[in-house]
Scaffold this active site. Structure first.
Site, PDB file in Angstrom:
ATOM      1  N   ASP A 150       0.808  -1.224   0.000  1.00  0.00           N
ATOM      2  CA  ASP A 150       0.000   0.000   0.000  1.00  0.00           C
ATOM      3  C   ASP A 150       0.840   1.274   0.000  1.00  0.00           C
ATOM      4  O   ASP A 150       0.321   2.355   0.310  1.00  0.00           O
ATOM      5  CB  ASP A 150      -0.963   0.011   1.184  1.00  0.00           C
ATOM      6  CG  ASP A 150      -0.245   0.022   2.532  1.00  0.00           C
ATOM      7  OD1 ASP A 150       0.987  -0.185   2.551  1.00  0.00           O
ATOM      8  OD2 ASP A 150      -0.912   0.252   3.557  1.00  0.00           O
ATOM      9  N   GLU A 151       2.109   1.184  -0.369  1.00  0.00           N
ATOM     10  CA  GLU A 151       2.952   2.385  -0.445  1.00  0.00           C
ATOM     11  C   GLU A 151       3.913   2.276  -1.622  1.00  0.00           C
ATOM     12  O   GLU A 151       4.453   1.196  -1.878  1.00  0.00           O
ATOM     13  CB  GLU A 151       3.771   2.567   0.839  1.00  0.00           C
ATOM     14  CG  GLU A 151       2.972   3.001   2.043  1.00  0.00           C
ATOM     15  CD  GLU A 151       3.876   3.310   3.237  1.00  0.00           C
ATOM     16  OE1 GLU A 151       3.493   4.146   4.061  1.00  0.00           O
ATOM     17  OE2 GLU A 151       4.966   2.705   3.343  1.00  0.00           O
TER      18      GLU A 151
END
Length: 337
Positions: free
Chosen positions: A44-45
């Site tokens: 998620d990054e």
């Protein structure tokens, strides 16, 4: 189970790891429309270097960040927070400041005002234990750390202390590296800190099998095989011992990795001694297409068993890809169900 005990009405929703991975791929594909320098840091990054592409879009970095946020929200249906800065460490900190849907720009002019008052734990890699050590030295904020003597920090924390000092002062200069330019994988590991201490052989065995399963899957995805397996054992007092054992031949099979990990445990742990965390790491990696072995006539039966296990694990991998990572789970007998 502890949460359900405290709150019996709690509704537990099973994770959807395959769906998370699909959304992650969609988001990164959108990022690639703005720059080819995209480095996924986790599911998620991601880091983006848009230095060279800003003139093409005719936008400021802040305006481009707002545009990316809007498109991800409208086209994919999730919100993201964007951190913009001149280094990766500050961009990461900026993205954490205003969630779930905001753009924060950290510049050379404002980083002292925005970031230095934050607790030192806001820095990437400043974990709980490191923060405790820093607090004992009177270092409570990012600014405190930035103003501390660099050599003193290195003496206290080693290379990690020097890295934290560079990050706090905006001097971290790691480039954004796309996946296809990443250096060759040297090891593949998977670890877990448990909600309660493991004390029985069966608990430890189940944990090692689960960890080994993830390691084996990642080895196959990287097209690598290992020649050694390492196990890290952490007790409740945070004492860590690390031991490894060679495997008989290069492997990416979950069964062989978990069997080796269990042998390491048998030689270095007595049942009843509490374990807070375990890590299984595949070491001494080589590309799968370079893995060769000599098969003895006396090894014919084990070789047939190995080939049967290989077919089984490949079938499991294909089913998981089709139906999700949780579609086939490891049972108590170390067999797939």
């Amino acid at each position: 189970w502890q949460a359900k005990k405290l709150c019996p009405e709690l509704v537990l929703v099973p994770p959807r790891h395959d769906r998370y991975a699909e959304i992650s791929r969609q988001v990164n594909a959108l990022y690639m429309q703005y720059t080819d320098l995209v480095e996924p840091a986790s599911i998620d990054e991601s880091y983006l270097d848009v230095t060279g592409s800003l003139p093409h879009f005719g936008l400021s970095a802040h305006a481009l960040g707002d545009q990316v946020r809007r498109r991800v929200r409208e086209e994919i249906g999730i919100t993201i927070s964007v951190g913009i800065s001149f280094c990766k460490a500050f961009a990461k900190m900026g993205s954490d400041l205003k969630k779930p849907d905001a753009t924060t720009e950290i510049t050379r002019e404002n980083y002292r005002d925005i970031l230095w008052p934050l607790p030192v734990g806001a820095l990437l890699y400043a974990g709980k234990r490191t923060c405790e050590q820093l607090r004992m030295q009177g270092i409570h904020t990012v600014g405190d750390l930035a103003r501390t003597d660099r050599q003193a920090l290195a003496a206290l924390l080693g290379r990690g202390g020097d890295a934290l000092w560079l990050a706090a002062n905006g001097l971290e200069d790691a480039p954004v590296v796309p996946p296809d330019e990443q250096p060759a994988v040297k090891s593949v590991g998977n670890g877990r800190t448990f909600p309660r201490d493991l004390v029985t052989y069966d608990e430890v065995r189940r944990a090692l099998i689960t960890l080994s399963d993830e390691v084996a899957t990642r080895l196959r995805e990287a097209h690598m095989m290992c020649r050694a397996v390492q196990v890290s054992i952490k007790d409740p007092k945070l004492k860590v011992i690390v031991r490894q054992m060679q495997v008989g031949r290069p492997t990416w099979q979950r069964r062989e990795i978990s069997d080796t990990a269990l042998k390491v445990m048998a030689a270095n742990w007595r049942e009843g001694a509490p374990i807070r965390a375990l890590t299984v790491t595949a070491e001494n990696l080589i590309p799968a297409d370079q893995a060769t072995e000599q098969i003895s006539l006396f090894d014919a039966v084990p070789q047939k068993q190995r080939e049967k296990q290989e077919k089984l694990e490949r079938a499991v991998l294909q089913l998981r890809k089709k139906y999700g990572a949780d579609s086939i789970l490891l049972g108590p007998g170390d067999e797939e169900h």
